[in-house]
Design a protein around this motif. Structure first.
Motif, mmCIF file in Angstrom:
data_model
loop_
_atom_site.group_PDB
_atom_site.id
_atom_site.type_symbol
_atom_site.label_atom_id
_atom_site.label_comp_id
_atom_site.label_asym_id
_atom_site.label_seq_id
_atom_site.Cartn_x
_atom_site.Cartn_y
_atom_site.Cartn_z
ATOM 1 N N GLU A 103 13.656 2.327 9.055
ATOM 2 C CA GLU A 103 14.814 2.399 8.168
ATOM 3 C C GLU A 103 15.525 1.044 8.044
ATOM 4 O O GLU A 103 15.913 0.642 6.943
ATOM 5 C CB GLU A 103 15.802 3.443 8.690
ATOM 6 N N GLU A 104 15.712 0.364 9.171
ATOM 7 C CA GLU A 104 16.504 -0.861 9.168
ATOM 8 C C GLU A 104 15.721 -2.092 8.728
ATOM 9 O O GLU A 104 16.255 -2.951 8.019
ATOM 10 C CB GLU A 104 17.100 -1.108 10.555
ATOM 11 N N THR A 105 14.464 -2.205 9.177
ATOM 12 C CA THR A 105 13.713 -3.436 8.923
ATOM 13 C C THR A 105 12.604 -3.277 7.888
ATOM 14 O O THR A 105 12.101 -4.270 7.365
ATOM 15 C CB THR A 105 13.070 -3.974 10.220
ATOM 16 N N GLY A 106 12.176 -2.031 7.636
ATOM 17 C CA GLY A 106 11.077 -1.804 6.700
ATOM 18 C C GLY A 106 9.699 -1.888 7.332
ATOM 19 O O GLY A 106 8.692 -1.719 6.647
ATOM 20 N N TYR A 107 9.643 -2.118 8.655
ATOM 21 C CA TYR A 107 8.357 -2.221 9.341
ATOM 22 C C TYR A 107 8.022 -0.905 10.042
ATOM 23 O O TYR A 107 8.843 -0.369 10.798
ATOM 24 C CB TYR A 107 8.375 -3.351 10.372
ATOM 25 N N LYS A 108 6.836 -0.403 9.775
ATOM 26 C CA LYS A 108 6.331 0.797 10.461
ATOM 27 C C LYS A 108 5.445 0.322 11.603
ATOM 28 O O LYS A 108 4.259 0.037 11.406
ATOM 29 C CB LYS A 108 5.540 1.681 9.496
ATOM 30 N N VAL A 109 6.036 0.189 12.789
ATOM 31 C CA VAL A 109 5.316 -0.423 13.910
ATOM 32 C C VAL A 109 4.331 0.558 14.510
ATOM 33 O O VAL A 109 4.521 1.780 14.463
ATOM 34 C CB VAL A 109 6.291 -0.945 14.982
ATOM 35 N N ASP A 110 3.304 0.006 15.090
ATOM 36 C CA ASP A 110 2.219 0.802 15.658
ATOM 37 C C ASP A 110 2.494 1.059 17.139
ATOM 38 O O ASP A 110 3.131 2.036 17.502
ATOM 39 C CB ASP A 110 0.896 0.063 15.447
ATOM 40 N N LYS A 111 2.052 0.163 17.991
ATOM 41 C CA LYS A 111 2.222 0.350 19.429
ATOM 42 C C LYS A 111 3.563 -0.215 19.870
ATOM 43 O O LYS A 111 3.893 -1.361 19.565
ATOM 44 C CB LYS A 111 1.088 -0.359 20.188
ATOM 45 N N MET A 139 1.268 -6.597 7.467
ATOM 46 C CA MET A 139 0.660 -5.374 6.956
ATOM 47 C C MET A 139 1.486 -4.134 7.304
ATOM 48 O O MET A 139 1.324 -3.083 6.690
ATOM 49 C CB MET A 139 -0.751 -5.229 7.523
ATOM 50 N N MET A 140 2.371 -4.247 8.297
ATOM 51 C CA MET A 140 3.176 -3.095 8.714
ATOM 52 C C MET A 140 4.425 -2.917 7.856
ATOM 53 O O MET A 140 5.128 -1.915 7.990
ATOM 54 C CB MET A 140 3.590 -3.248 10.182
ATOM 55 N N LYS A 141 4.725 -3.867 6.983
ATOM 56 C CA LYS A 141 5.936 -3.784 6.160
ATOM 57 C C LYS A 141 5.691 -2.820 5.004
ATOM 58 O O LYS A 141 4.851 -3.056 4.135
ATOM 59 C CB LYS A 141 6.328 -5.158 5.637
ATOM 60 N N ILE A 142 6.462 -1.719 4.974
ATOM 61 C CA ILE A 142 6.270 -0.693 3.943
ATOM 62 C C ILE A 142 7.472 -0.577 3.016
ATOM 63 O O ILE A 142 7.416 0.147 2.018
ATOM 64 C CB ILE A 142 5.973 0.678 4.585
ATOM 65 N N SER A 143 8.568 -1.275 3.345
ATOM 66 C CA SER A 143 9.751 -1.262 2.485
ATOM 67 C C SER A 143 10.605 -2.480 2.806
ATOM 68 O O SER A 143 10.305 -3.236 3.728
ATOM 69 C CB SER A 143 10.560 0.022 2.683
ATOM 70 N N ASP A 144 11.695 -2.628 2.058
ATOM 71 C CA ASP A 144 12.606 -3.749 2.309
ATOM 72 C C ASP A 144 13.559 -3.475 3.469
ATOM 73 O O ASP A 144 14.266 -4.383 3.913
ATOM 74 C CB ASP A 144 13.422 -4.054 1.051
#
Length: 316
Positions: A103-111, A139-144
């Motif tokens: 929500e805050e950074t736009g990154y969907k982190v994996d591990k 590649m993990m960035k899915i939004s702003d």
């Protein structure tokens, strides 16, 4: 519960946002006497925070947002640079921080890795904060990012070099406690150091030196170096002894005695050839002209020289 503490009364002073209580309690002193004390305790639940870092780029993701308590306490703009964080919303700490990071950074982190827990202001606030770190990639960035509109969040996403972030602690540009703790954790635990790679390591030590060419003593030296090679292997690397390579060739070539012409033509020269294909030398044991020669040649080739097994980085 602590038998030396007795809660006498709890009075809710405010529940407009979270719950502020006035707590009266009795505490037992060392001499056995009991005294009454009153404190205020603000319960806003527990939270989680995470440092997103990129080892290859040597960067971190931070956020900047307005914090009214800092504004009324000397922060002229009220803006604070922080690691991504949020309260646990009926979730586990890990589930919560994954959601907050997205929500805050736009990154969907994996591990993600939990590194600890801490009370941040134990004199007045009940909150326990769970600390995490995670690597991010483009590649993990899915939004702003930027937070949720329905929660009126206005979060700026920042990407700094790790070294700049550390400098910002010194200059006072970063004053948030959890952020300082996570950046210092990354520094202490060397999260930005290059990842150790597997090395081909020549184990060099005494073979004949000090043995008087006694076969039993030579065998003991070989066994000891082989045992060391096993530990190098268990550390994730590929060890080799010059003796493993040279001795079968020497026997096949027809050598009859240690130190005869055939032995001398193959033993050290073959080790030099082998060394050209190694990344490093581990010099162990006592005096040995042959092992010292390997070190000198390796240094001339720009190879790494290890003097102790403990100096070799573990990668497994």
């Amino acid at each position: 519960m602590n038998p030396k503490i007795r809660i006498v009364n709890e009075e809710i002073l405010s529940d407009n946002w979270y719950e502020l209580k006035k707590i009266t309690y009795m505490s037992e002193a060392r001499d056995g006497t009991w005294t009454k004390q009153t404190r205020e305790s603000y319960d806003r639940g527990n939270g989680a925070t995470i440092l997103l870092y990129n080892q290859e780029k040597q960067t971190v993701i931070l956020t900047r947002q307005f914090r009214i308590p800092t504004y009324v306490n000397g922060n002229e703009t009220g803006l604070l640079i922080e690691t991504c964080a949020g309260l646990l919303d009926k979730e586990s700490a890990e589930e919560s921080i994954r959601r907050e990071a997205e929500e805050e950074t736009g990154y969907k982190v994996d591990k993600i890795q939990k590194i600890g827990e801490a009370y941040m202001s134990p004199g007045s606030v009940t909150e326990m904060l769970h600390f995490f770190v995670a690597e991010y990639t483009p590649m993990m960035k899915i939004s702003d990012g930027g937070g949720l509109e329905e929660e009126h969040e206005n979060i700026e996403v920042l990407e700094y070099s790790f070294q700049k972030a550390l400098e910002m602690i010194k200059t006072g540009e970063i004053k948030d406690g959890k952020t300082i703790m996570l950046l210092q954790y990354a520094q202490i635990n060397r999260l930005f150091d290059p990842v150790p790679r597997q090395q081909h390591i020549l184990v060099a030590g005494p073979y004949r030196s000090g043995t008087g060419d006694d076969p039993a003593l030579i065998h003991r030296n070989i066994e000891w170096m082989t045992e060391t090679a096993l530990q190098v292997y268990e550390a994730g690397h590929m060890p080799v002894l010059g003796e493993w390579y040279a001795l079968p060739l020497i026997r096949k070539a027809g050598s009859l005695n240690i130190g005869d012409d055939i032995f001398n033509q193959i033993f050290h020269p073959s080790s030099i050839r082998l060394l050209q294909h190694c990344d490093a030398v581990l010099r162990i044991g006592g005096p040995s002209q042959g092992a010292d020669e390997m070190v000198r040649v390796a240094q001339g080739m720009g190879k790494t020289i290890y003097r102790k097994l403990q100096d070799i980085p573990r990668i497994v």
